[in-house]
Enzyme design. Sequence first.
Site: not given
Ligand code: G6Q
Length: 544
Positions: A207, A213, A269-270, A355, A386, A506
């Site tokens: 986003k 990462e 994001g989620r 989250e 199991h 972070k």
């Molecule tokens: C989800 C969070 C988080 C996000 C990641 C990746 O709800 O906001 O998990 O999706 O940190 O972020 P970017 O899409 O900005 O790389």
Amino acid sequence: MNFTETKAWAELERNVGKIRGFSLRDAFAADPARAEKMTIDAAGWTLDYSKNLVDAETMAALRAVAEECGLKDKIEAMFSGEHINETEDRAVLHVALRALSGGAVVDQGDGKDVMPGVREVLDKMAAFAEQVRSGAWKGLSGKPVRNVVNIGIGGSDLGPCMAAIALAPYSQRSIRTAFVSNVDATHFAETVRDMDPEETLFLVASKTFTTLETMDNANTAREWILAHYEGDAAAVAKHFVAISTAADEVAKFGIDTANMFGFWNWVGGRYSLPSAIGLSLMIAIGPDRFREMLGGYEAMDRHFRTAPFEKNLPVTLGLLGILYNNLLGAQSHAVLPYDQYLARFPAYLQQLDMESNGKSVDKQGRRVSWQTGPIVWGEPGTNGQHAFYQLLHQGTKLVPADFIGFLRSHNPLGAHHVHLMANFIAQTEALAFGKTADEVRAEGAPEALVPHKTFEGNRPTNTLVADELTPATFGALVALYEHKVFVQGALWDVFSFDQWGVQLGKVLAKKIIPELTSGSALAHDSSTNALIARFRAANAAPRA
Ligand code: G6Q
């Protein structure tokens, strides 16, 4: 208002003794129609919640808590585009991503209908997905794509990764879909080791397009492609596309912004799987199946918005969770899919739920005096049986669990599905009714073994069943849990759509990065200093 301020909750607290003493054996014996009365359906799913520690009165009280908290209005506020994500001043409109059979959906911040943009991106994704699937999209050397690698993390990884596994039976098998998320280079190296760069397309899903990462992995992927093409920069446009809200950053990376798929700050994001973040999934299963999935999401959305609370699946799951979490002291919640295709569903739910509702201040910023989100965990059945089911059956902890299963299998081989579903059904029966000491004795067990072989039972479960795992039932399932999380966040009075708790680590990592690779003076605590020093020393020495 939070749930603790309601009259109905006070009543539940007064009755806690009675609720604690509830017996599933007695309840089922007393009412042969119990299962029928406590089974509800929506969007291809049936929820049997009769194996919970509730009677009609407890359920009515829980629903009254929701009414007093104004849940109906809160649901409406989300669907109508109010800025309910107050700490980021954003609307929460992931439901718009699948509101394809309706009219306008307006972001109340700017008064604009978001649907034209949603449809435009979906069409652009579909056109691109078809190009890749048909082989019309080619790498720099003219080869069609055989590997689609999504690079992203968190919300930009867990949803599409989980969904690509879940809907594999619908995928075009000539194209492999892979996911790289971890900043550990092992993830990239092991994923691409058998791939031909000429047949590989990277989707950089971020986003913000600044996530450490993802940018590390994207840069390494670019080097991998450029190394293969001897530095020919034209390869980047042929082997990379971006999914992002940040056009500037995408252009800086070298990706043609014509090959950028956008989304909006009102998609968390989620919650972003049904947005352009789902492009890898759309390439795998095709635009028609992707739209069927959105249809399933939309059916559950409609149900959540319109069904009365007593017939509402997300509301019922949410309220039952609150009963265990806040009245009966449960710390965790297990999700147990009896379908190998849902192997990553518990991992996906961990982010969605933990989250969203892992918060400890209410909307006014005050420390809460009640428990918020549970620890969510699980594994596909029957593997879990199991492994950790021993604790579910005979441990000292209360672990409410959701059992998820399908009546028909995509792989009807021999007796597998009968055996799988026999286990699925047997487990909730065993958890609910257990085995008394007398029953164990009657089987001839030596007296010393009787306590060890006794099952107390009375362990609560929900059973969720659909005919088959299809794109539509899958979409409905994800929406069901999204809305369950919404219900709980609303009653706990927390902001479910921000995630400030991931920031601090972070920021500190950014500070430590240069410290690991220099000899600068360290001013952390003694533990952190020692860990940094240890890393420096190990990496200064030549590798044996
Ligand atoms: C989800 C969070 C988080 C996000 C990641 C990746 O709800 O906001 O998990 O999706 O940190 O972020 P970017 O899409 O900005 O790389």
